[in-house]
Design an enzyme around this catalytic site. Structure first.
Site, PDB file in Angstrom:
ATOM      1  N   CYS A   2       7.446  35.609 -10.714  1.00  0.00           N
ATOM      2  CA  CYS A   2       8.371  36.661 -10.267  1.00  0.00           C
ATOM      3  C   CYS A   2       8.430  37.769 -11.312  1.00  0.00           C
ATOM      4  O   CYS A   2       7.938  37.630 -12.413  1.00  0.00           O
ATOM      5  CB  CYS A   2       9.762  36.079 -10.095  1.00  0.00           C
ATOM      6  SG  CYS A   2       9.798  34.630  -9.039  1.00  0.00           S
ATOM      7  N   ARG A  27       3.963  41.123  -9.312  1.00  0.00           N
ATOM      8  CA  ARG A  27       4.182  39.755  -9.808  1.00  0.00           C
ATOM      9  C   ARG A  27       4.763  38.852  -8.733  1.00  0.00           C
ATOM     10  O   ARG A  27       4.848  37.641  -8.918  1.00  0.00           O
ATOM     11  CB  ARG A  27       5.110  39.790 -11.018  1.00  0.00           C
ATOM     12  CG  ARG A  27       4.633  40.634 -12.183  1.00  0.00           C
ATOM     13  CD  ARG A  27       5.674  40.675 -13.284  1.00  0.00           C
ATOM     14  NE  ARG A  27       5.915  39.340 -13.800  1.00  0.00           N
ATOM     15  CZ  ARG A  27       5.208  38.813 -14.808  1.00  0.00           C
ATOM     16  NH1 ARG A  27       4.262  39.528 -15.391  1.00  0.00           N
ATOM     17  NH2 ARG A  27       5.449  37.599 -15.228  1.00  0.00           N
ATOM     18  N   TRP A  74       8.445  35.584  -6.001  1.00  0.00           N
ATOM     19  CA  TRP A  74       7.339  34.866  -5.371  1.00  0.00           C
ATOM     20  C   TRP A  74       7.860  33.456  -5.187  1.00  0.00           C
ATOM     21  O   TRP A  74       8.076  32.716  -6.152  1.00  0.00           O
ATOM     22  CB  TRP A  74       6.103  34.868  -6.279  1.00  0.00           C
ATOM     23  CG  TRP A  74       4.906  34.200  -5.679  1.00  0.00           C
ATOM     24  CD1 TRP A  74       4.146  34.640  -4.637  1.00  0.00           C
ATOM     25  CD2 TRP A  74       4.326  32.955  -6.080  1.00  0.00           C
ATOM     26  NE1 TRP A  74       3.132  33.755  -4.385  1.00  0.00           N
ATOM     27  CE2 TRP A  74       3.216  32.716  -5.235  1.00  0.00           C
ATOM     28  CE3 TRP A  74       4.631  32.024  -7.064  1.00  0.00           C
ATOM     29  CZ2 TRP A  74       2.410  31.583  -5.357  1.00  0.00           C
ATOM     30  CZ3 TRP A  74       3.827  30.895  -7.191  1.00  0.00           C
ATOM     31  CH2 TRP A  74       2.738  30.679  -6.328  1.00  0.00           C
ATOM     32  N   ASN A  98      12.595  33.589 -13.727  1.00  0.00           N
ATOM     33  CA  ASN A  98      11.168  33.468 -13.436  1.00  0.00           C
ATOM     34  C   ASN A  98      10.725  32.147 -14.031  1.00  0.00           C
ATOM     35  O   ASN A  98      10.854  31.932 -15.235  1.00  0.00           O
ATOM     36  CB  ASN A  98      10.375  34.629 -14.044  1.00  0.00           C
ATOM     37  CG  ASN A  98       8.880  34.424 -13.862  1.00  0.00           C
ATOM     38  OD1 ASN A  98       8.441  33.744 -12.943  1.00  0.00           O
ATOM     39  ND2 ASN A  98       8.093  34.984 -14.768  1.00  0.00           N
ATOM     40  N   GLY A  99      10.220  31.251 -13.179  1.00  0.00           N
ATOM     41  CA  GLY A  99       9.759  29.953 -13.680  1.00  0.00           C
ATOM     42  C   GLY A  99      10.140  28.851 -12.694  1.00  0.00           C
ATOM     43  O   GLY A  99      10.508  29.119 -11.558  1.00  0.00           O
ATOM     44  N   GLU A 478     -17.193  34.543  -6.836  1.00  0.00           N
ATOM     45  CA  GLU A 478     -16.229  35.627  -7.034  1.00  0.00           C
ATOM     46  C   GLU A 478     -16.173  36.509  -5.800  1.00  0.00           C
ATOM     47  O   GLU A 478     -15.093  36.899  -5.341  1.00  0.00           O
ATOM     48  CB  GLU A 478     -16.603  36.438  -8.279  1.00  0.00           C
ATOM     49  CG  GLU A 478     -15.807  37.711  -8.474  1.00  0.00           C
ATOM     50  CD  GLU A 478     -14.301  37.511  -8.553  1.00  0.00           C
ATOM     51  OE1 GLU A 478     -13.853  36.352  -8.685  1.00  0.00           O
ATOM     52  OE2 GLU A 478     -13.559  38.505  -8.445  1.00  0.00           O
ATOM     53  N   LYS A 482     -12.716  37.204  -3.603  1.00  0.00           N
ATOM     54  CA  LYS A 482     -12.220  38.574  -3.366  1.00  0.00           C
ATOM     55  C   LYS A 482     -11.968  38.804  -1.878  1.00  0.00           C
ATOM     56  O   LYS A 482     -10.931  39.308  -1.461  1.00  0.00           O
ATOM     57  CB  LYS A 482     -13.223  39.615  -3.862  1.00  0.00           C
ATOM     58  CG  LYS A 482     -13.258  39.904  -5.314  1.00  0.00           C
ATOM     59  CD  LYS A 482     -12.084  40.669  -5.905  1.00  0.00           C
ATOM     60  CE  LYS A 482     -10.976  39.799  -6.409  1.00  0.00           C
ATOM     61  NZ  LYS A 482     -11.232  38.785  -7.380  1.00  0.00           N
ATOM     62  N   GLU A 485      -8.963  36.633  -0.477  1.00  0.00           N
ATOM     63  CA  GLU A 485      -7.582  36.879  -0.924  1.00  0.00           C
ATOM     64  C   GLU A 485      -7.027  38.215  -0.460  1.00  0.00           C
ATOM     65  O   GLU A 485      -5.802  38.383  -0.422  1.00  0.00           O
ATOM     66  CB  GLU A 485      -7.442  36.734  -2.435  1.00  0.00           C
ATOM     67  CG  GLU A 485      -8.169  37.748  -3.261  1.00  0.00           C
ATOM     68  CD  GLU A 485      -7.892  37.536  -4.754  1.00  0.00           C
ATOM     69  OE1 GLU A 485      -6.799  37.067  -5.123  1.00  0.00           O
ATOM     70  OE2 GLU A 485      -8.773  37.847  -5.555  1.00  0.00           O
ATOM     71  N   HIS A 501     -28.820  21.615   3.643  1.00  0.00           N
ATOM     72  CA  HIS A 501     -28.404  20.198   3.591  1.00  0.00           C
ATOM     73  C   HIS A 501     -27.096  19.980   4.319  1.00  0.00           C
ATOM     74  O   HIS A 501     -26.310  19.126   3.942  1.00  0.00           O
ATOM     75  CB  HIS A 501     -28.318  19.766   2.128  1.00  0.00           C
ATOM     76  CG  HIS A 501     -29.634  19.862   1.418  1.00  0.00           C
ATOM     77  ND1 HIS A 501     -30.667  18.978   1.628  1.00  0.00           N
ATOM     78  CD2 HIS A 501     -30.103  20.791   0.550  1.00  0.00           C
ATOM     79  CE1 HIS A 501     -31.712  19.336   0.898  1.00  0.00           C
ATOM     80  NE2 HIS A 501     -31.399  20.432   0.234  1.00  0.00           N
ATOM     81  N   LYS A 600       0.334  38.139  -9.028  1.00  0.00           N
ATOM     82  CA  LYS A 600      -0.689  38.553  -9.976  1.00  0.00           C
ATOM     83  C   LYS A 600      -1.014  37.479 -11.009  1.00  0.00           C
ATOM     84  O   LYS A 600      -2.162  37.270 -11.345  1.00  0.00           O
ATOM     85  CB  LYS A 600      -0.240  39.818 -10.705  1.00  0.00           C
ATOM     86  CG  LYS A 600      -1.275  40.364 -11.681  1.00  0.00           C
ATOM     87  CD  LYS A 600      -2.586  40.643 -11.012  1.00  0.00           C
ATOM     88  CE  LYS A 600      -3.656  41.080 -11.993  1.00  0.00           C
ATOM     89  NZ  LYS A 600      -4.981  41.166 -11.339  1.00  0.00           N
TER      90      LYS A 600
END
Ligand code: AGP
Length: 605
Positions: A2, A27, A74, A98-99, A478, A482, A485, A501, A600
């Site tokens: 957050c 965030r 978040w 935050n946590g 990568e 990208k 997300e 296979h 983030k």
């Protein structure tokens, strides 16, 4: 993870809090709220709502307060609802957090807090506990009693109703920085929230109680001893954390990559050879490295995979890449001669931090590649190599990936020289090629219109594949991340030679396959693999350094990359993959900067 902010001073708090929350929104952005001392008297008002900061702003009426706290969430505990949004109030206390408080259930039963609770969050339990332990006079005593009871990570900003104008704060693991200037005092999750007011700041030490008033900030440890803050100077300005005319942070950051790489590598090159003396990284760190373990999450891990591919080839020693959240449970083989490299843009990812802490119990050869100065991972590793990408605001990491990869190229070259695996001439040539990367990327960025056009084909896809061999395979991971997300299209990275296979059964008419063929030593094999998917109806977008491939049995769209040594093609190929993801997201009308469900930096396990 957050975003939190607090202000107390001479200015009206509301706009400072709301503007600061907008800068912290990357965030976490599923709900937001503020609390403030109404008319600076002994009453705390709150405004909070599910939704974005703009939705919060819509319900904030002007108020005369000059002291308040703000939060953008978040969700970790409890859904996205108005009741679960922060700030949380209980009796005399209002706080933001935050946590994760891991033992919040135990605290509810041990301190009989249940009757006071109306939300599903761990944070409200913390508010109820601070309130329970507050004697009505001494907030610091209440904080001293409560803090040792919490298990988990926290960054609290706390206001006590009968202490108008004062904000208290305390943290463990979750980040918090503070500053004071003539306008007043600021505290936040990171600098972006108040950099326009002060470039001089300090990191709030863990388990230190911060008391913030209009006239300044004091710190005391849990024994009541005064603590002096260690001030730092920020190394970028506010424009670095603004869009500068770009429609999104992500597009800006994609285009910043040539400069970001130049800023990152130039201070580490002396007489054409890698030199980390300015980073206080001694050559001895790289001597007697019998093996290397790279630990990170997400994009940082994929940069690590490129590093593995390169270093294992150049050095001939075992290089392992570990998923940070798995590292602690997979019985890693780390000895005192192991070099452990942790990679993190934010420097706050808790999975990576905990992996670093484990590694440090086995070896003192820990090196962090980090983008945020003074971040927790940077401070806890034995050595740190800062990347100089500037603040990366978009949730989808782009410039961080390329500067992290460039850092690995420097490290690989240094290791090669120290371990006599490459000659000085070879090192000079290698570094020269690395110094050309920025120009190569600049050339590839000119292809953005072509890439935007080809993504029209991606918009309705539900499944896509990214395939390649060797370093192209690591890059495909990568590329897949990208796309997933920010466009919400399922994408899978696959070793090109492995498709047959089993997974090739998923290839049907029109399935987009982004194929990477930049490595000449496996080029013909990759082309064969591409023909296999093309023959089954795939829509193939091929990236290669070849002049021009028009054979329709190989691809539908061909992107020709500037000819560079194979090892350096990754820097230009990734730009195309970033742009494919970006233009697909935008083409679908999505928010590329703040994709759903994400934040983030993930500071919860
Ligand atoms: C990548 O685009 C994501 N934002 C995510 O995978 C990120 O790379 C990961 O969470 C690691 O973050 P860090 O580099 O700040 O540790």
């Amino acid at each position: 993870m957050c975003g939190i902010i607090g202000f107390t001073g001479k200015l009206e708090a509301q706009d400072i809090l709301l503007d600061g929350l907008e800068k912290l929104e990357y965030r976490g952005y599923d709900s937001a709220g503020i609390a403030y001392f109404k008319e600076n008297k002994g009453k705390i008002s709150t405004r909070k709502t599910a939704g974005k900061v703009k939705d919060l702003r819509a319900i904030c009426d002007d108020n005369e307060s000059t002291c308040g706290i703000g939060h953008t969430r978040w969700a970790t505990h409890g859904g996205v609802t108005n009741a679960n949004a922060h700030p949380h109030k209980c009796g005399n206390v209002a706080l933001i957090h935050n946590g994760i408080i891991e033992n919040y259930h135990e605290l509810v039963s041990s301190y009989d807090l249940g009757k006071d609770l109306i939300s599903e969050t761990d944070t409200e339990v913390a508010a109820a506990l601070f309130n329970k332990l507050y004697d009505g006079e001494n907030p610091i005593e209440a904080i001293k009693k409560a803090v040792p009871l919490f298990k988990g990570s926290f960054a609290f900003c706390i206001m006590f109703k009968n202490k108008p104008g004062i904000i208290y704060a305390v943290r463990n693991v979750s980040p918090m920085v503070a500053a004071t200037c003539e306008e007043g005092s600021f505290i936040a999750s990171d600098l972006t929230a108040f950099i326009q007011y002060s470039k001089k700041y300090f990191i709030v030490p863990e388990y230190t109680i911060l008391t913030m008033t209009e006239s300044g900030i004091t710190l005391t440890d849990l024994d009541g001893t005064n603590v002096e803050p260690e001030f730092l100077e920020v190394n970028w300005d506010i424009t670095a954390a603004q869009k500068d005319g770009y429609p999104t942070f992500m597009l800006k950051e994609i285009n910043e990559q040539p400069d970001a790489i130049t800023r990152t590598i130039t201070p580490r090159i002396a007489d054409g050879l890698p030199d980390f003396s300015a980073d206080n990284i001694p050559d001895s760190l790289f001597e007697n490295c019998r093996d290397i373990t790279i630990v990170a999450c997400g994009t940082a891990m994929y940069a690590g995979m490129v590093g593995k591919s390169l270093m294992q080839e150049m050095l001939g020693i075992p290089v392992t890449v570990a998923i940070a959240s798995e590292f602690r449970y997979e019985h890693p083989v780390i000895t005192e001669d192991s070099l452990v490299i942790v990679v993190s843009q934010s420097g706050e990812t808790i999975d990576t931090l905990e992996a670093l802490r484990l590694a440090k119990t086995r070896t003192q050869k820990t090196l962090a590649i980090v983008n945020v100065k003074g971040s927790t991972i940077a401070r806890e590793s034995n050595y740190v190599l800062y990347t100089h990408a500037g603040p990366e605001i978009a949730v989808a990491s782009t410039k961080a990936y390329t500067v992290q990869t460039a850092a690995f190229y420097l490290i690989a070259c240094k290791l090669g020289l120290i371990q006599d695996k490459i000659s000085k001439d070879e090192a000079h040539e290698f570094i020269g090629n690395l110094q050309n990367v920025s120009n190569n990327i600049t050339e590839v960025l000119k292809l953005s219109e072509n890439v935007e056009r080809l993504t029209k084909r991606m918009l309705n896809a539900s499944n896509t594949f990214f395939i390649g061999r060797g370093i192209d395979y690591t890059l495909s991971m990568e590329g897949a991340l990208k796309l997933k997300e920010i466009s919400y299209i399922h994408a899978e990275a696959y070793a090109a030679g492995e498709l047959k296979h089993g997974t090739i059964a998923l290839i049907s008419e029109g399935v987009p396959v982004i194929a990477l063929a930049t490595q000449s030593h496996v080029y013909s094999k990759v082309i064969s693999n591409i023909r296999e998917v093309k023959a089954r109806g795939a829509y193939v977008i091929l990236l290669s350094m070849d002049e021009n491939i028009t054979d329709s049995s190989i691809c539908d769209t061909f992107i020709s990359l500037p000819k560079v040594p194979d090892r350096f093609a990754i820097f230009e190929a990734v730009i195309i993959l970033q742009m494919i993801a970006y233009f697909t997201s935008v083409g679908k009308g999505l928010n590329a900067d703040q994709p759903r469900n994400l934040a983030k930096s993930v500071t919860v396990e």
